[in-house]
Each structure stands twice: as C-alpha cells, then as structure tokens.
Write an enzyme that holds these catalytic residues in place. Structure first.
Site, PDB file in Angstrom:
ATOM      1  N   PRO A  97       0.912  -1.070   0.428  1.00 37.04           N
ATOM      2  CA  PRO A  97       0.134   0.296   0.128  1.00 37.04           C
ATOM      3  C   PRO A  97       0.233   1.509   0.105  1.00 37.04           C
ATOM      4  O   PRO A  97       1.809   1.631   1.470  1.00 37.04           O
ATOM      5  CB  PRO A  97      -0.861  -0.362   1.347  1.00 37.04           C
ATOM      6  CG  PRO A  97       0.240  -0.924   2.653  1.00 37.04           C
ATOM      7  CD  PRO A  97       1.244  -2.145   1.813  1.00 37.04           C
ATOM      8  N   THR A 152       0.436   5.414   0.292  1.00 39.12           N
ATOM      9  CA  THR A 152      -0.210   6.953  -0.165  1.00 39.12           C
ATOM     10  C   THR A 152       0.086   7.975  -1.013  1.00 39.12           C
ATOM     11  O   THR A 152       1.072   7.433  -2.062  1.00 39.12           O
ATOM     12  CB  THR A 152      -0.719   7.496   1.385  1.00 39.12           C
ATOM     13  OG1 THR A 152      -0.766   6.540   1.996  1.00 39.12           O
ATOM     14  CG2 THR A 152      -0.833   8.743   1.143  1.00 39.12           C
ATOM     15  N   HIS A 179      -5.378  -0.561   8.303  1.00 37.00           N
ATOM     16  CA  HIS A 179      -4.138  -0.543   8.680  1.00 37.00           C
ATOM     17  C   HIS A 179      -3.596  -0.388   9.664  1.00 37.00           C
ATOM     18  O   HIS A 179      -4.555   0.569  10.975  1.00 37.00           O
ATOM     19  CB  HIS A 179      -3.944   0.564   8.370  1.00 37.00           C
ATOM     20  CG  HIS A 179      -2.928   1.374   7.870  1.00 37.00           C
ATOM     21  ND1 HIS A 179      -1.314   0.717   8.431  1.00 37.00           N
ATOM     22  CD2 HIS A 179      -2.117   2.386   7.034  1.00 37.00           C
ATOM     23  CE1 HIS A 179      -0.126   1.811   7.927  1.00 37.00           C
ATOM     24  NE2 HIS A 179      -0.469   2.196   7.036  1.00 37.00           N
ATOM     25  N   GLY A 180      -3.285  -1.275  10.854  1.00 36.95           N
ATOM     26  CA  GLY A 180      -2.317  -1.504  12.240  1.00 36.95           C
ATOM     27  C   GLY A 180      -1.621  -1.621  12.413  1.00 36.95           C
ATOM     28  O   GLY A 180      -0.483  -1.711  13.716  1.00 36.95           O
ATOM     29  N   TYR A 226      -0.963   4.832  13.003  1.00 37.36           N
ATOM     30  CA  TYR A 226      -2.203   5.601  12.542  1.00 37.36           C
ATOM     31  C   TYR A 226      -2.799   4.732  13.247  1.00 37.36           C
ATOM     32  O   TYR A 226      -2.977   3.673  14.265  1.00 37.36           O
ATOM     33  CB  TYR A 226      -2.329   5.308  10.679  1.00 37.36           C
ATOM     34  CG  TYR A 226      -1.574   5.926  10.221  1.00 37.36           C
ATOM     35  CD1 TYR A 226      -1.617   7.170   9.600  1.00 37.36           C
ATOM     36  CD2 TYR A 226      -0.885   4.904   9.599  1.00 37.36           C
ATOM     37  CE1 TYR A 226      -1.089   7.734   8.815  1.00 37.36           C
ATOM     38  CE2 TYR A 226       0.219   5.712   8.333  1.00 37.36           C
ATOM     39  CZ  TYR A 226       0.326   6.662   8.201  1.00 37.36           C
ATOM     40  OH  TYR A 226       0.586   7.963   7.401  1.00 37.36           O
TER      41      TYR A 226
HETATM   42  C1  LIG Z   1       5.333   7.014  -0.670  1.00 36.93           C
HETATM   43  C2  LIG Z   1       5.024   5.557   0.082  1.00 36.93           C
HETATM   44  C3  LIG Z   1       3.818   5.532   0.368  1.00 36.93           C
HETATM   45  C4  LIG Z   1       2.982   4.527   1.918  1.00 36.93           C
HETATM   46  N1  LIG Z   1       1.728   4.685   1.745  1.00 36.93           N
HETATM   47  C5  LIG Z   1       2.225   3.567   2.613  1.00 36.93           C
HETATM   48  C6  LIG Z   1      -0.027   3.893   3.236  1.00 36.93           C
HETATM   49  O1  LIG Z   1      -0.797   4.173   2.770  1.00 36.93           O
HETATM   50  N2  LIG Z   1      -0.241   2.567   4.006  1.00 36.93           N
HETATM   51  C7  LIG Z   1       0.773   1.484   4.212  1.00 36.93           C
HETATM   52  O2  LIG Z   1       0.452   0.212   5.035  1.00 36.93           O
HETATM   53  N3  LIG Z   1       2.092   1.887   4.450  1.00 36.93           N
HETATM   54  C8  LIG Z   1       3.073   2.520   3.068  1.00 36.93           C
HETATM   55  N4  LIG Z   1       4.158   3.106   2.922  1.00 36.93           N
HETATM   56  C9  LIG Z   1       5.104   1.593   3.104  1.00 36.93           C
HETATM   57  C10 LIG Z   1       4.897   0.586   2.195  1.00 36.93           C
HETATM   58  O3  LIG Z   1       3.876   0.003   1.838  1.00 36.93           O
HETATM   59  C11 LIG Z   1       5.877  -0.045   2.452  1.00 36.93           C
HETATM   60  O4  LIG Z   1       6.053  -0.930   4.340  1.00 36.93           O
HETATM   61  C12 LIG Z   1       7.301   0.084   2.184  1.00 36.93           C
HETATM   62  O5  LIG Z   1       8.474   1.029   1.703  1.00 36.93           O
HETATM   63  C13 LIG Z   1       8.482  -0.278   2.671  1.00 36.93           C
HETATM   64  O6  LIG Z   1       8.645  -1.242   1.784  1.00 36.93           O
HETATM   65  P1  LIG Z   1       9.631  -1.670   0.167  1.00 36.93           P
HETATM   66  O7  LIG Z   1      10.703  -1.579   0.927  1.00 36.93           O
HETATM   67  O8  LIG Z   1       9.517  -2.441  -0.554  1.00 36.93           O
HETATM   68  O9  LIG Z   1       9.664   0.110  -0.276  1.00 36.93           O
HETATM   69  C14 LIG Z   1       4.383   3.756   1.693  1.00 36.93           C
HETATM   70  C15 LIG Z   1       5.812   3.965   1.123  1.00 36.93           C
HETATM   71  C16 LIG Z   1       5.880   4.984   0.751  1.00 36.93           C
HETATM   72  C17 LIG Z   1       7.416   5.494   0.094  1.00 36.93           C
END
Ligand SMILES: Cc1cc2nc3c(=O)[nH]c(=O)nc-3n(C[C@H](O)[C@H](O)[C@H](O)COP(=O)(O)O)c2cc1C
Length: 366
Positions: free
Chosen positions: A23, A25, A176-177, A181
């Site tokens: 996920p 944002t 989303h836990g 949040y």
């Molecule tokens: C731009 C951006 C927005 C994010 N928005 C959310 C979100 O809405 N909900 C959520 O649970 N995590 C959010 N995350 C966290 C990501 O889901 C993920 O956990 C994090 O990037 C680590 O994973 P990765 O190493 O594969 O990037 C966001 C991360 C990024 C970079």
C-alpha cells in the site's frame, strides 16, 4: 524463480503469483476523496505489470477524523464507491486481485475534509514533524482523547467502509494496523495512555482491533478476505518497540486471527530485522509461526533477495513498495530478465502525488 511466479491460494483468493503491491499513499484523489482516472491508470499499471495482488493506499473510513491527508481517497459515499469500482474493474481486467487498505489516521492527521480536530487514544502528539510529502503542515495538532462514543463511531466507520468495499467489488480488505495510524496507536504505549478498558494491558490495547475485526467479519460474511497490516514502528517513530516483546507480538497475531482475520501483513524496515526488545526474531518470523493465519511480508524485498524470502517464508506473499513505485512492471521485468530501477525519492517531490511521479518520468525520458 518458479517458486514465486506460480499461482497460489491466499486466504480465499487465487492469485497469479506471490508478489503483492504494498500500500502506498499517493494523495491524488479529488479533494472530496473521490478516486479518479489518474488513480485508475496508476493501479492498472501494477496489474498489467504482473503483481498477483494490488493493495491500495490507505483509504479513509468515515466523515469524522479518519482522513489524515489532503487528497487522500475515501470509501464512505456513493461517489467514492463508483470511483473505486472503476479501478477494481481495470485491475481485474488485467488479471490481478485487489484489496483496499482501510485507514484511520488517529493523531497522524495532516488534513481532513470534514473536521479540523484529530482524535486519538490519548491527547498525545506524534513525535517529530508532519510528513512534507503528504502536505504543507509544519506542526502536529494535539488530538482529542477518544471517548467511548468516538471509539464506537470509528469502528462503525470501518464496518460501513468494509460494506462499501464489497459494493465496489474489492476482493478483500486490509485494515491499517501499522505505522502509527489509529489502530496501531492503540497498541503503542507511547500513543495510548488510557486508563480504561482500551488502555493499559496489551489485551486492553488490542481491544479496538479485535472489536473492529469481529464487527467487520459479522457483516462481510465468512468468505470475504479480511486481514490487517501490523508493525511496531510508526512513520513518526521508527524505533518503537512493544514492551511485551516477541510474546506480545505473538499475542497480537493470535488475537486478530481469533477475531476473524484471514491474514496478517507484517511491515518493517527489513523483513529480517531483529524486531523485539529481546531475541533476534523478526515480525515476519513470529507471524509465520502462528498457525491458521495467512501471511504477507514486507520490508526491502527486491530483485535479488526475493528468492531467499520466498524460500524462508514459503507460505507468504511478498509485498513490494519502493521498487514497485520505480518499476510498476517489476514482476514482468523479473520474468523477462530486464533491469530493475532503484527508487529515486525525487519521484515524490515536492509531494507524493501521481502527477509529480509522471513529471519525474517525463524528465527522465527527455
Ligand atoms: C510513498 C509511500 C507511501 C506509503 N503509503 C503507505 C500506506 O498508505 N499504507 C501503508 O501501510 N504503508 C505505506 N507505505 C509503506 C510501504 O507500504 C512499505 O511498507 C514501505 O515502503 C517498505 O517497503 P519497501 O522496502 O518494499 O519499500 C508507503 C511507502 C511509500 C514509499
């Protein structure tokens, strides 16, 4: 490679492979929270790019204080449902399943279409500063400590949003836990300083999560896929650890399973990070030990390490965040043996919108 690319059964879903879009944002909905064409193009690209499962960005759940960011999508009215329906249909047409992530901001509240007053377990501001990529705010507001009525209103919002998600055609729901949040704030002894039945012991701090899952399960039916994302850390506190350690995290996973969750989705900086105040297990290790609940793991999974994670967590889906943002066709690129780009944080500047990402891509190809 074949071990991640074959189709799998995950909870009630048959997925084309074990890769999930994490996920993320994008603050790109209309000002009233309606999902739009740009978002449909965005999510369709990940489905066309081969992800077996797409998980949407955090989506708000009520017309109270659940929204945390300007231009965040909601799922609380007919226009929202219609916007999401288009996205769901396009993702399905491209061969992927799609879950909506339902989110209540709690005190991590930067902008809201309906109210200026954040609410949270206690009147505790997040650490540090608001996130510049999600808005222009420079200071956190002090949230109102939630009354029991506020808690019931928040749960009712999650329930109605879940019914709306079914109406939009989503294949499942991720609560989303994680990441600081609302539901995560209740777990946290930093955010939650309550002295009633929603604070104090871990059993009490878990209560809102358990009640929310049970209430959703009662309306969506036993066959609709429902799960929850879990972390210890918050986006405003990357070092938070539960005082109850590994045993506490196991208690959380078992409690959400017993309440009716089909899956948990662990997220941490690195899937293998020793997460607890004691020992060397990660969140994913503990969640994988709990029987009877499916697992998604997340944290720095990439084109080189994914076979190891796939082998070490053989039942889990692998959720990809930043690498997916850089390569919406990450999965197809892996299949084709093509280069995978690193994410450039300039893609999210000055704000984390889809329009800014597109501007960044145009600049790269100019
Ligand atoms: C731009 C951006 C927005 C994010 N928005 C959310 C979100 O809405 N909900 C959520 O649970 N995590 C959010 N995350 C966290 C990501 O889901 C993920 O956990 C994090 O990037 C680590 O994973 P990765 O190493 O594969 O990037 C966001 C991360 C990024 C970079």
């Amino acid at each position: 490679m074949s071990d991640v690319m074959h189709s799998v059964q995950f909870a009630n879903q048959k997925l084309a492979n074990r890769f999930a879009l994490a996920p993320m944002t994008r603050t790109s909905a209309e000002a009233d929270g309606t999902p739009n064409q740009a978002m449909a193009d965005h999510y369709e690209a990940y489905a066309k790019g081969g992800f077996g499962l797409v998980i949407t960005e955090g989506t708000y759940t009520d017309n109270g204080a659940s929204q945390g960011y300007g231009n965040q999508p909601g799922i609380i009215n007919d226009a929202h449902v219609a916007g999401w329906k288009t996205i769901v249909e396009r993702v399905h047409a491209a061969g992927s399943s799609i879950f909506v992530q339902l989110m209540h901001a709690g005190s991590q509240f930067q902008a809201n279409h309906y109210t200026d007053q954040p609410i949270a377990p206690s009147a505790v501001k997040p650490k540090g500063s608001p996130l510049g990529i999600y808005g222009d705010q420079t200071e956190w507001k002090t949230p109102k400590s939630m009354t029991l009525e506020d808690i019931q209103f928040a749960i009712a919002g999650f329930v109605q949003a879940s019914q709306n998600a079914q109406a939009a055609g989503f294949d499942g729901i991720e609560l989303h836990g994680a990441n600081g949040y609302l539901l995560n704030q209740f777990l946290s002894t930093y955010f939650n300083q309550r002295e009633d039945s929603y604070g104090g012991s871990l059993e009490n701090r878990l209560r809102i999560m358990v009640e929310t899952i049970k209430a959703i399960r009662a309306v969506v039916g036993k066959d609709f896929t429902l799960g929850i994302r879990l972390s210890q850390v918050a986006v405003t506190d990357p070092d938070y650890q539960l005082p109850e350690g590994e045993a506490g995290f196991r208690q959380i996973v078992e409690a959400v399973r017993d309440a009716g969750a089909d899956f948990v989705h662990t997220t941490d900086g690195d899937v293998r990070r020793a997460a607890f105040i004691e020992g060397d297990k990660s969140l994913a290790d503990v969640a994988a030990e709990v029987q009877g609940v499916a697992l998604i793991i997340n944290g720095d999974i990439d084109e080189t390490n994914h076979p190891d994670f796939a082998a070490d967590y053989p039942q889990a889906l692998l959720a990809i965040g930043k690498k997916a943002l850089a390569n919406p066709d990450f999965v197809q690129r892996l299949k084709d043996g093509k280069e995978i780009m690193d994410m450039d944080f300039a893609m999210l500047q000055p704000k984390a919108t889809i329009a800014n990402e597109q501007a960044w891509r145009r600049k790269q190809s100019a």
